[in-house]
Design a protein around this motif. Structure first.
Motif, mmCIF file in Angstrom:
data_model
loop_
_atom_site.group_PDB
_atom_site.id
_atom_site.type_symbol
_atom_site.label_atom_id
_atom_site.label_comp_id
_atom_site.label_asym_id
_atom_site.label_seq_id
_atom_site.Cartn_x
_atom_site.Cartn_y
_atom_site.Cartn_z
ATOM 1 N N LEU A 142 15.324 -5.521 -10.853
ATOM 2 C CA LEU A 142 15.060 -4.124 -11.207
ATOM 3 C C LEU A 142 16.043 -3.635 -12.258
ATOM 4 C CD1 LEU A 142 14.436 -2.640 -7.637
ATOM 5 C CD2 LEU A 142 12.704 -3.052 -9.405
ATOM 6 N N VAL A 143 17.322 -3.905 -12.035
ATOM 7 C CA VAL A 143 18.356 -3.472 -12.977
ATOM 8 C C VAL A 143 18.173 -4.156 -14.326
ATOM 9 C CG1 VAL A 143 20.839 -3.470 -13.454
ATOM 10 C CG2 VAL A 143 20.006 -2.857 -11.175
ATOM 11 N N GLU A 144 17.922 -5.441 -14.326
ATOM 12 C CA GLU A 144 17.753 -6.167 -15.591
ATOM 13 C C GLU A 144 16.537 -5.681 -16.374
ATOM 14 O OE1 GLU A 144 17.814 -10.240 -14.246
ATOM 15 O OE2 GLU A 144 20.005 -10.355 -14.431
ATOM 16 N N ALA A 145 15.446 -5.383 -15.679
ATOM 17 C CA ALA A 145 14.230 -4.913 -16.364
ATOM 18 C C ALA A 145 14.479 -3.581 -17.073
ATOM 19 C CB ALA A 145 13.081 -4.781 -15.366
ATOM 20 N N VAL A 146 15.129 -2.656 -16.385
ATOM 21 C CA VAL A 146 15.398 -1.349 -16.991
ATOM 22 C C VAL A 146 16.482 -1.457 -18.056
ATOM 23 C CG1 VAL A 146 16.152 1.015 -16.546
ATOM 24 C CG2 VAL A 146 14.589 -0.117 -14.951
ATOM 25 N N ALA A 147 17.463 -2.311 -17.840
ATOM 26 C CA ALA A 147 18.522 -2.493 -18.835
ATOM 27 C C ALA A 147 17.941 -2.954 -20.177
ATOM 28 C CB ALA A 147 19.552 -3.491 -18.330
ATOM 29 N N GLN A 148 16.911 -3.789 -20.125
ATOM 30 C CA GLN A 148 16.277 -4.250 -21.361
ATOM 31 C C GLN A 148 15.657 -3.072 -22.131
ATOM 32 O OE1 GLN A 148 16.206 -7.480 -22.760
ATOM 33 N NE2 GLN A 148 15.534 -6.206 -24.454
ATOM 34 N N VAL A 149 15.015 -2.161 -21.416
ATOM 35 C CA VAL A 149 14.424 -0.977 -22.052
ATOM 36 C C VAL A 149 15.521 -0.107 -22.654
ATOM 37 C CG1 VAL A 149 13.153 1.174 -21.633
ATOM 38 C CG2 VAL A 149 12.408 -0.948 -20.528
ATOM 39 N N VAL A 150 16.544 0.145 -21.876
ATOM 40 C CA VAL A 150 17.656 0.976 -22.346
ATOM 41 C C VAL A 150 18.288 0.356 -23.592
ATOM 42 C CG1 VAL A 150 19.965 1.811 -21.736
ATOM 43 C CG2 VAL A 150 18.099 1.996 -20.086
ATOM 44 N N ASP A 151 18.508 -0.947 -23.574
ATOM 45 C CA ASP A 151 19.094 -1.625 -24.728
ATOM 46 C C ASP A 151 18.189 -1.547 -25.953
ATOM 47 O OD1 ASP A 151 21.270 -2.253 -23.205
ATOM 48 O OD2 ASP A 151 20.864 -4.404 -23.105
ATOM 49 N N ASP A 152 16.896 -1.736 -25.750
ATOM 50 C CA ASP A 152 15.953 -1.674 -26.876
ATOM 51 C C ASP A 152 16.014 -0.322 -27.577
ATOM 52 O OD1 ASP A 152 15.105 -4.237 -26.347
ATOM 53 O OD2 ASP A 152 13.172 -3.646 -25.486
ATOM 54 N N LEU A 153 16.262 0.735 -26.808
ATOM 55 C CA LEU A 153 16.225 2.076 -27.368
ATOM 56 C C LEU A 153 17.616 2.698 -27.577
ATOM 57 C CD1 LEU A 153 13.103 3.390 -25.452
ATOM 58 C CD2 LEU A 153 13.265 2.769 -27.863
ATOM 59 N N THR A 154 18.671 1.912 -27.376
ATOM 60 C CA THR A 154 20.023 2.442 -27.539
ATOM 61 C C THR A 154 20.289 3.000 -28.943
ATOM 62 O OG1 THR A 154 20.999 1.179 -25.744
ATOM 63 C CG2 THR A 154 22.501 1.852 -27.474
ATOM 64 N N PRO A 155 19.856 2.363 -30.023
ATOM 65 C CA PRO A 155 20.118 2.966 -31.341
ATOM 66 C C PRO A 155 19.498 4.364 -31.482
ATOM 67 C CG PRO A 155 19.492 0.669 -31.602
ATOM 68 C CD PRO A 155 19.247 1.023 -30.162
ATOM 69 N N GLN A 156 18.261 4.540 -31.029
ATOM 70 C CA GLN A 156 17.613 5.840 -31.091
ATOM 71 C C GLN A 156 18.308 6.842 -30.166
ATOM 72 O OE1 GLN A 156 16.119 2.828 -30.833
ATOM 73 N NE2 GLN A 156 13.940 2.981 -31.202
ATOM 74 N N THR A 157 18.705 6.368 -28.999
ATOM 75 C CA THR A 157 19.381 7.243 -28.037
ATOM 76 C C THR A 157 20.724 7.708 -28.605
ATOM 77 O OG1 THR A 157 18.353 6.044 -26.213
ATOM 78 C CG2 THR A 157 20.235 7.424 -25.678
ATOM 79 N N ARG A 158 21.460 6.782 -29.168
ATOM 80 C CA ARG A 158 22.766 7.120 -29.750
ATOM 81 C C ARG A 158 22.585 8.173 -30.857
ATOM 82 N NH1 ARG A 158 24.602 2.148 -30.440
ATOM 83 N NH2 ARG A 158 25.868 2.092 -28.567
ATOM 84 N N ASN A 159 21.563 8.006 -31.690
ATOM 85 C CA ASN A 159 21.296 8.977 -32.764
ATOM 86 C C ASN A 159 20.876 10.333 -32.211
ATOM 87 O OD1 ASN A 159 21.910 7.157 -34.785
ATOM 88 N ND2 ASN A 159 19.792 6.523 -35.073
ATOM 89 N N SER A 160 20.136 10.313 -31.115
ATOM 90 C CA SER A 160 19.647 11.540 -30.491
ATOM 91 C C SER A 160 20.772 12.366 -29.878
ATOM 92 C CB SER A 160 18.615 11.191 -29.420
ATOM 93 O OG SER A 160 18.292 12.304 -28.644
ATOM 94 N N LEU A 161 21.775 11.667 -29.334
ATOM 95 C CA LEU A 161 22.874 12.370 -28.672
ATOM 96 C C LEU A 161 23.938 12.771 -29.670
ATOM 97 C CD1 LEU A 161 23.181 10.141 -25.476
ATOM 98 C CD2 LEU A 161 21.890 12.241 -25.778
#
Length: 116
Positions: free
Chosen positions: A97-116
């Protein structure tokens, strides 16, 4: 950057098993999963969701997190419980469960970092 997924000792007696992703960027990339003692439920927390509040990024993260959780072997149902918490029903492995969600979070980290 650390990306360890580790089983940790639960601090709450109502939790049977707990997994956490240790990272150098917890506000952006931390994920945890806790197996409740009573019933076939897991609680999955995605820390960045506390801070992401604008679309289209928020909607994309929510959609992809739910899909990733649904795809984990043993999962029978996924529901969003709170802004940053999903309830998962079934018999999945906590690490998965943790690994599956971590992959999503990692995929979108550049956009998230820019958003924050």
């Amino acid at each position: 950057m650390s990306n360890d997924v580790q089983q940790v000792q639960p601090l709450d007696s109502g939790i049977a098993e707990e997994w956490i992703r240790k990272t150098d960027e917890p506000d952006l990339r931390a994920v945890s999963a806790s197996k409740l003692r009573a019933g076939p439920w897991w609680s999955v927390s995605v820390w960045v969701m506390e801070f992401v509040r604008t679309d289209p990024l928020e909607s994309e993260l929510r959609r992809r997190i739910a899909a990733a959780l649904s795809d984990v072997s043993g999962v029978t149902d996924v529901e969003e419980e709170d802004r940053e918490v999903w309830t998962v029903t079934g018999t999945p492995a906590g690490r998965a469960l943790v690994e599956a969600v971590a992959q999503v979070v990692d995929d979108l980290t550049p956009q998230t970092r820019n958003s924050l």
